[in-house]
Motif scaffolding. Structure first.
Motif, PDB file in Angstrom:
ATOM      1  N   SER A  48       0.833  -1.212   0.000  1.00 46.60           N
ATOM      2  CA  SER A  48       0.000   0.000   0.000  1.00 46.60           C
ATOM      3  C   SER A  48       0.859   1.249   0.000  1.00 46.60           C
ATOM      4  O   SER A  48       0.508   2.264  -0.614  1.00 46.60           O
ATOM      5  N   GLY A 149     -10.943  -0.424  -0.715  1.00 44.59           N
ATOM      6  CA  GLY A 149     -11.418  -1.419   0.255  1.00 44.59           C
ATOM      7  C   GLY A 149     -12.115  -0.727   1.413  1.00 44.59           C
ATOM      8  O   GLY A 149     -13.250  -1.073   1.778  1.00 44.59           O
ATOM      9  N   ALA A 150     -11.467   0.263   1.969  1.00 47.16           N
ATOM     10  CA  ALA A 150     -12.035   0.980   3.122  1.00 47.16           C
ATOM     11  C   ALA A 150     -13.334   1.684   2.745  1.00 47.16           C
ATOM     12  O   ALA A 150     -14.225   1.865   3.574  1.00 47.16           O
ATOM     13  N   MET A 179      -7.730  -3.241  -5.026  1.00 44.55           N
ATOM     14  CA  MET A 179      -7.388  -4.290  -4.067  1.00 44.55           C
ATOM     15  C   MET A 179      -7.813  -3.845  -2.681  1.00 44.55           C
ATOM     16  O   MET A 179      -7.708  -2.672  -2.337  1.00 44.55           O
ATOM     17  N   SER A 180      -8.287  -4.829  -1.911  1.00 46.76           N
ATOM     18  CA  SER A 180      -8.343  -4.641  -0.465  1.00 46.76           C
ATOM     19  C   SER A 180      -7.057  -5.333   0.004  1.00 46.76           C
ATOM     20  O   SER A 180      -6.018  -5.129  -0.637  1.00 46.76           O
ATOM     21  N   LYS A 280      -1.145  -1.166  -6.289  1.00 42.92           N
ATOM     22  CA  LYS A 280      -0.561  -1.653  -5.041  1.00 42.92           C
ATOM     23  C   LYS A 280       0.797  -2.273  -5.369  1.00 42.92           C
ATOM     24  O   LYS A 280       0.906  -3.085  -6.275  1.00 42.92           O
ATOM     25  N   HIS A 295       1.510  -7.283   1.266  1.00 48.34           N
ATOM     26  CA  HIS A 295       0.658  -6.323   2.004  1.00 48.34           C
ATOM     27  C   HIS A 295       1.296  -6.030   3.363  1.00 48.34           C
ATOM     28  O   HIS A 295       1.593  -4.893   3.696  1.00 48.34           O
ATOM     29  N   ALA A 341     -13.378  -9.257   5.026  1.00 51.03           N
ATOM     30  CA  ALA A 341     -12.190  -8.814   4.258  1.00 51.03           C
ATOM     31  C   ALA A 341     -10.854  -9.303   4.810  1.00 51.03           C
ATOM     32  O   ALA A 341      -9.829  -8.695   4.529  1.00 51.03           O
ATOM     33  N   PHE A 391     -11.433  -6.061  15.501  1.00 50.56           N
ATOM     34  CA  PHE A 391     -12.449  -5.646  14.529  1.00 50.56           C
ATOM     35  C   PHE A 391     -13.859  -6.060  14.979  1.00 50.56           C
ATOM     36  O   PHE A 391     -14.846  -5.466  14.538  1.00 50.56           O
ATOM     37  N   ARG A 394     -16.154  -3.426  16.364  1.00 53.92           N
ATOM     38  CA  ARG A 394     -17.038  -2.686  15.458  1.00 53.92           C
ATOM     39  C   ARG A 394     -18.474  -3.225  15.477  1.00 53.92           C
ATOM     40  O   ARG A 394     -19.403  -2.519  15.111  1.00 53.92           O
ATOM     41  N   HIS A 427      -4.754  -2.455  17.271  1.00 49.12           N
ATOM     42  CA  HIS A 427      -5.025  -3.833  16.856  1.00 49.12           C
ATOM     43  C   HIS A 427      -4.951  -4.857  17.987  1.00 49.12           C
ATOM     44  O   HIS A 427      -5.323  -6.011  17.780  1.00 49.12           O
TER      45      HIS A 427
END
Ligand SMILES: Cc1ncc(C[n+]2csc(CCOP(=O)(O)OP(=O)(O)O)c2C)c(N)n1
Ligand SMILES: CC(=O)[C@@H](O)[C@H](O)COP(=O)(O)O
Ligand SMILES: [Mg+2]
Length: 625
Positions: A48, A149-150, A179-180, A280, A295, A341, A391, A394, A427
């Motif tokens: 990215s 992706g976002a 791409m994600s 990417k 990634h 994802a 995640f 969320r 994270h």
């Protein structure tokens, strides 16, 4: 390291803005080279960042940062931004303990306008900043930079929905690299593909330069450009329907297109949306051809690339889950699996190819993933939601309202529970035991090792209600799982070692450290396995024949499993001393997992130390038993 003569003169965006336009391609080349070298030595997010080199240079060249606000989405593409904003030399400690973070962080730099790590927050935050600027009478510009992706997440659309009706000045840049982490999914992706693959895109690449690329008379030109671009690309894009002025697509690696376009957009009022096409991994052949592999990377040889799997590495919990998922799917046709994802990170690559019709990548849409699972469960299927602990935060209301309240049999395979390491506080999965334990109906399990992880996944799958199996990033003790799909009794822990005076009641990832500490202390060690239902019989027994119970968990000590143990004891009037070991009431920085645990006193030595200190301070009437 090779020398980067021009890049080395840039210690702030002001230095960059002093360069002549014709020097910027050289700067981009050096920046890209520096990125590859430095990330190959530290690890981090690579693909990215290679894709945002020119865009970042253009943004800092055109906007008056830090007075103007750049708001990066996710933040995993911010290394060029960090390098150009005075942190070039900090890159050698990227994501290491006491080194710079892998994501934008407000306390790290005034150029990091918004702390991030989770996706799809940029438009909301930028809108807030733009409103604040208007209310305060400040003339600053605000730019959100969000990936394709976002962009698929609900939150991004909630923000567009809010922003598009007003006249608030803001620019959203869609960094579309098709791409994600894995290939993008969903209808939005189809819309973007139509926009960028239309016959007129190539013309638009050129037109983007000509229409927005030359200034005077700016407003007239921009107005014409706007109409022209709109009509030329599509009669009305989704983004225009939201009330944004849409521009693009333009080539995000072409500084001659980016800079004049941004210069002109900077002067236009209202909500604007610029669609930028990037690649990417741009400029590093290996990453271009395998952006997924590159990634997020560990250290690797920049010349040779990432060494292909030699085998022999320790099995990870993620792989245990992936293998179990395929085996269980084969055994039970009701199993369907869902990822928001995170196909690779959640260990679902094999499942996705072997069970394509039972595999659902829903995009970055954790809330939807959970409610979608609830719907599947209503109709008699057995959904497994594979999700990182951080995640899942969320989707808390969906977990409660859509799954637990209706007692639906959804299995949550919660990966990255506990401290994840280099990604840091955005994270770490350090709240899940607290936020899950208080939800009625939900069974919460913490496997002590890889073999138990498989058995608890089967236990969860067999349970006729919602359940959650929480396991850490990486490997555990190396205890190999069997190929069976056998289950364990619900709500039952086990004694791993019998000792004297002190009982260590350990959960999941810290059972091994507790066992090692138990040897030193000659303490009883219990592998509790279940946070809910707690093994009350076992707790009562241990309270009866030990003077100190020590709960040990890789979770916030507030509201975690230890709190539950204390509650159970108090409810039963059992007067035994309890020491709760877990994560303190603060956010834990990035760093290597083992190092962080040791610093927090959650390794063998730390447990021994805490227990000894507690025993030394414990009043004699409580140590008499
Ligand atoms: C809420 C949330 N879910 C999942 C992730 C994991 N994640 C990080 S980057 C990424 C892909 C983002 O794709 P895009 O925005 O297109 O950026 P690109 O990787 O293509 O640069 C995902 C799924 C996350 N950071 N936050
Ligand atoms: C930026 C982001 O959210 C992901 O790329 C994340 O860093 C992946 O973490 P793992 O390396 O644990 O899969
Ligand atoms: Mg993308």
């Amino acid at each position: 390291m090779m020398s980067h003569p021009l890049l080395e003169t840039i210690d702030s965006p002001a230095d960059l803005r002093r360069l002549e336009r014709k020097q910027l391609p050289q700067l981009a080349g050096e920046l890209r080279e520096f990125l590859i070298e430095s990330v190959s030595q530290t690890g981090g997010h690579l693909s990215s960042n290679l894709g945002t080199v020119e865009l970042t240079i253009a943004l800092h060249a055109v906007f008056d940062t830090p007075a103007d606000r750049l708001v990066w989405d996710v933040g995993h593409q911010c290394y060029p931004h960090k390098i150009l904003t005075g942190r070039r030399q900090g890159m050698d400690k990227l994501r290491m303990r006491h080194g710079i973070a892998g994501f934008p962080k407000r306390c790290e730099s005034e150029y990091d306008t918004f702390g991030v790590g989770h996706s799809s927050t940029s438009i909301s935050a930028a809108l807030g900043m733009a409103h604040a600027a208007r209310l305060k009478g400040e003339a600053r510009k605000v730019v959100a930079i969000i990936g394709d992706g976002a962009m698929s997440a609900g939150m991004a659309f909630e923000a567009m929905n809010n922003a598009g009706v007003g006249e608030t000045d803001m620019l959203v840049i869609l960094n579309d690299n098709e791409m994600s982490i894995s290939p993008p999914v969903g209808a939005l992706n189809n819309i973007l593909t139509r926009l960028t693959s239309s016959k007129t895109y190539n013309a638009a690449r050129e037109a983007g330069r000509h229409m927005l690329g030359f200034a005077p008379p700016l407003l007239e030109l921009a107005r014409r450009a706007e109409e022209h671009v709109k009509g030329m690309i599509a009669p009305g894009t989704l983004f225009e329907e939201f009330g944004f002025h849409y521009y693009g697509p333009i080539d995000g690696h072409d500084l001659d297109a980016l800079i004049p376009t941004l210069e002109n957009l900077k002067q236009l009022k209202g909500p604007k949306f610029l669609h930028v096409i990037t690649k990417k991994g741009q400029g590093y052949k290996l990453a271009e051809s395998d952006p997924i592999l590159y990634h997020g990377v560990g250290k690797f040889s920049a010349d040779q690339g990432i060494a292909s799997g030699k085998g022999g590495g320790k099995l990870t919990y993620t792989q245990v889950f992936g293998d179990w998922l395929c085996d269980m799917a084969r055994a039970d046709s009701r199993l369907v699996a869902i990822t928001p994802a995170m196909r690779e990170g959640s260990g679902m690559v094999r499942f996705a190819s072997e069970f394509a019709d039972r595999y659902h990548d829903v995009g970055i849409a954790e809330q939807h993933a959970v409610t979608f699972a609830a719907g599947l469960a209503c109709e008699g299927l057995k959904p497994v939601v594979a999700i990182y602990s951080t995640f899942l935060q969320r989707a808390y209301d969906q977990l409660i309202h859509d799954v637990a309240l209706q007692n639906l049999p959804v299995v949550f395979a919660v990966d990255r529970g506990g401290l994840v390491g280099a990604d840091g506080p955005t994270h770490h999965g350090t709240f899940d035991l607290s936020f899950a334990a208080c939800i009625p109906n939900l069974v919460v399990m913490t496997p002590a090792d890889e073999a138990e992880c498989r058995r608890l996944l089967s236990t969860a799958f067999a349970h006729d209600g919602p359940s959650l199996v929480r396991y850490p990033r990486g490997s555990g003790t190396g205890t190999l799982p069997s190929s069976e799909l056998d289950t364990l009794p619900l709500g039952k822990g086990e004694i791993r070692r019998r000792g004297q005076g002190v009982a260590l009641l350990a959960f999941g990832s810290l059972v091994a450290a507790a066992e090692a500490a138990g040897e030193v202390l000659d303490a009883t060690v219990a592998n509790m396995r279940f946070v809910k239902p707690l093994d009350i019989e076992l707790i009562v027994e241990l309270a009866g024949n030990h003077s100190l119970l020590v709960s040990i968990e890789e979770n916030a000590v507030i509201g975690g499993a230890g709190s539950e143990i204390e509650r159970v004891l108090a409810e039963r009037g059992l007067n035994v001393a309890v020491l709760r070991l877990g994560l303190p009431d603060r956010f834990i920085d990035h760093g290597e997992q083992g190092q962080l645990l040791a610093e927090l006193g959650l390794d063998k030595d730390g447990i021994v130390r805490s227990v000894r200190e507690r025993l030394a301070n414990q009043s004699p009437d409580r140590t008499a038993q």
